[in-house]
Motif scaffolding. Structure first.
Motif, short mmCIF file in Angstrom:
data_model
loop_
_atom_site.label_atom_id
_atom_site.label_comp_id
_atom_site.label_asym_id
_atom_site.label_seq_id
_atom_site.Cartn_x
_atom_site.Cartn_y
_atom_site.Cartn_z
N TRP A 55 0.85 -1.19 0.00
CA TRP A 55 0.00 0.00 0.00
C TRP A 55 0.89 1.25 0.00
O TRP A 55 1.91 1.29 0.68
N PRO A 56 0.53 2.29 -0.77
CA PRO A 56 1.42 3.45 -0.94
C PRO A 56 1.69 4.25 0.32
O PRO A 56 2.65 5.01 0.37
N GLY A 57 0.87 4.12 1.34
CA GLY A 57 1.17 4.80 2.60
C GLY A 57 0.39 6.07 2.82
O GLY A 57 -0.48 6.45 2.04
N MET A 58 0.76 6.77 3.92
CA MET A 58 0.05 7.97 4.36
C MET A 58 0.88 9.23 4.15
O MET A 58 0.35 10.28 3.82
N TYR A 59 2.20 9.13 4.37
CA TYR A 59 3.06 10.29 4.24
C TYR A 59 3.65 10.32 2.83
O TYR A 59 4.43 9.48 2.46
N ARG A 60 3.22 11.29 2.03
CA ARG A 60 3.66 11.41 0.65
C ARG A 60 3.59 10.07 -0.09
O ARG A 60 4.62 9.48 -0.46
N PRO A 61 2.36 9.55 -0.29
CA PRO A 61 2.20 8.28 -1.00
C PRO A 61 2.94 8.28 -2.34
O PRO A 61 2.96 9.28 -3.04
N TYR A 62 3.53 7.16 -2.65
CA TYR A 62 4.28 6.90 -3.88
C TYR A 62 5.69 7.50 -3.85
O TYR A 62 6.53 7.12 -4.66
N ASP A 63 5.97 8.42 -2.93
CA ASP A 63 7.33 8.91 -2.74
C ASP A 63 8.00 8.17 -1.59
O ASP A 63 9.21 7.98 -1.59
N CYS A 64 7.20 7.79 -0.60
CA CYS A 64 7.70 7.06 0.56
C CYS A 64 7.17 5.63 0.56
O CYS A 64 6.14 5.35 -0.06
N ASP A 65 7.89 4.74 1.25
CA ASP A 65 7.43 3.37 1.45
C ASP A 65 6.93 3.21 2.87
O ASP A 65 7.41 3.89 3.79
N LEU A 66 5.96 2.33 3.06
CA LEU A 66 5.39 2.11 4.39
C LEU A 66 5.87 0.78 4.95
O LEU A 66 5.70 -0.27 4.31
N TYR A 67 6.48 0.84 6.14
CA TYR A 67 6.93 -0.36 6.84
C TYR A 67 6.12 -0.50 8.13
O TYR A 67 5.79 0.50 8.78
N VAL A 68 5.84 -1.74 8.49
CA VAL A 68 5.10 -2.03 9.71
C VAL A 68 5.98 -2.91 10.60
O VAL A 68 6.53 -3.91 10.13
N GLY A 69 6.10 -2.53 11.86
CA GLY A 69 6.95 -3.29 12.76
C GLY A 69 6.26 -3.61 14.07
O GLY A 69 5.50 -2.79 14.60
N ILE A 70 6.52 -4.81 14.59
CA ILE A 70 6.00 -5.22 15.90
C ILE A 70 7.06 -5.99 16.65
O ILE A 70 8.00 -6.53 16.06
N ASP A 71 6.89 -6.08 17.95
CA ASP A 71 7.73 -6.91 18.80
C ASP A 71 7.22 -8.35 18.68
O ASP A 71 6.08 -8.65 19.03
N THR A 72 8.05 -9.25 18.15
CA THR A 72 7.61 -10.62 17.89
C THR A 72 7.29 -11.39 19.17
O THR A 72 6.57 -12.39 19.13
N ARG A 73 7.82 -10.93 20.30
CA ARG A 73 7.58 -11.63 21.56
C ARG A 73 6.13 -11.51 22.02
O ARG A 73 5.69 -12.22 22.91
N SER A 74 5.37 -10.61 21.39
CA SER A 74 3.98 -10.41 21.77
C SER A 74 3.06 -11.48 21.19
O SER A 74 1.93 -11.67 21.65
N GLY A 75 3.55 -12.20 20.16
CA GLY A 75 2.71 -13.20 19.52
C GLY A 75 1.66 -12.61 18.59
O GLY A 75 0.74 -13.30 18.14
N TYR A 76 1.78 -11.34 18.28
CA TYR A 76 0.80 -10.65 17.44
C TYR A 76 0.89 -11.15 16.00
O TYR A 76 1.98 -11.42 15.48
#
Length: 271
Positions: A55-76
């Protein structure tokens, strides 16, 4: 230096899943800027999972890439979240905006405003809307905006040359400390002017930052050519002439010229 910070993080926002209170990091750096190998090492070292969305993202779509990060120890279940994010409808950008905009700042009048006196009472007292003048334009037309820039354009090539001068002088061994702070403020404002002068797609991501901040081979060659304090003064004088030829005399321009003149004065005193 914060060694626990995600490398190349930019335009980040913090989110919480309301169903379970899970913290989710959203990072939106400019495209092709992050060192993916370095970020992967960081995620492994800190027990995180970091995924890039389609998905192009929220901040300057198509100029920026969107990364999603979580702490894996949460089991999410990050995979399930990525499915939802990637299925989000594409964001609206200026090219496909279908709404209706107006710069007239017309006051909304309730149907209950029946008389001229009602209309006068509806108008906000003391609200000042920015408007262009012969020599300046506001950064934007939001009520209360006071920042202004000169009319006219230095042009992309002109900004590149200005950036090259500023970066070379700031990095020169002949520049006293007070010069750095003044030229740093100068390039910050000139970068703002550049972003407002160019159209979408003319300079994107790394190319845009390269103008005033990233040091290129050409910048280093320009710095090596400055072999004395006299060279610094001469090149700053050239920068003054460049700005004066591109922009009309006005307060925003004079502020930048004062920064250059003060830098020259500091260099000459030390010299």
């Amino acid at each position: 230096m914060d060694t626990d910070k995600l490398p190349n993080i930019d335009h980040s926002t913090d989110w919480v899943d309301p169903d379970n209170g899970q913290f989710v990091l959203i990072d939106e750096p400019y495209g092709n800027v992050p060192d993916d190998a370095e970020r992967t090492d960081w995620a492994t070292r800190n027990g995180w999972q970091l995924e890039k969305a389609s998905w192009p993202g929220m901040y300057r779509p198509y100029d920026c890439d969107l990364y999603v990060g979580i702490d894996t120890r949460s089991g999410y279940d990050l995979d399930a979240l990525m499915v939802k994010i990637n299925a989000t409808p594409e964001p609206a950008v200026s090219e496909n905006w279908t709404g209706e905009s107006s710069s007239s700042w017309e006051t909304f009048l309730s149907p209950m405003a029946k008389t001229k006196q009602d209309e006068r009472r509806a108008r906000c007292k003391g609200m000042i809307y920015p408007s262009p003048s012969k020599a300046t334009v506001p950064y934007n037309y939001n009520p209360g905006c006071s920042r202004r820039r000169p009319v006219g354009e230095l042009g992309i090539d002109g900004h590149v040359q200005a950036g090259r001068v500023i970066k070379a002088v700031m990095s020169s061994q002949f520049a006293p400390g007070g010069v750095y702070s003044r030229l740093n403020s100068l390039r910050s404002d000139l970068e703002d002017w550049l972003s407002l002068e160019i159209g979408r797609g003319q300079l994107e991501g790394p190319e845009f930052f390269e103008v005033y901040y990233t040091r290129t081979d050409e910048d280093q060659a320009r710095q090596r050519a400055l072999t004395s304090a006299n060279d610094l003064v001469a090149t700053l004088r050239d920068l003054t002439r460049m700005l004066k030829s591109a922009y009309p005399d006005c307060a925003p321009l004079r502020q930048q010229l004062r920064r250059i003149e003060m830098s020259v004065s500091i260099i000459e005193k030390v010299r």
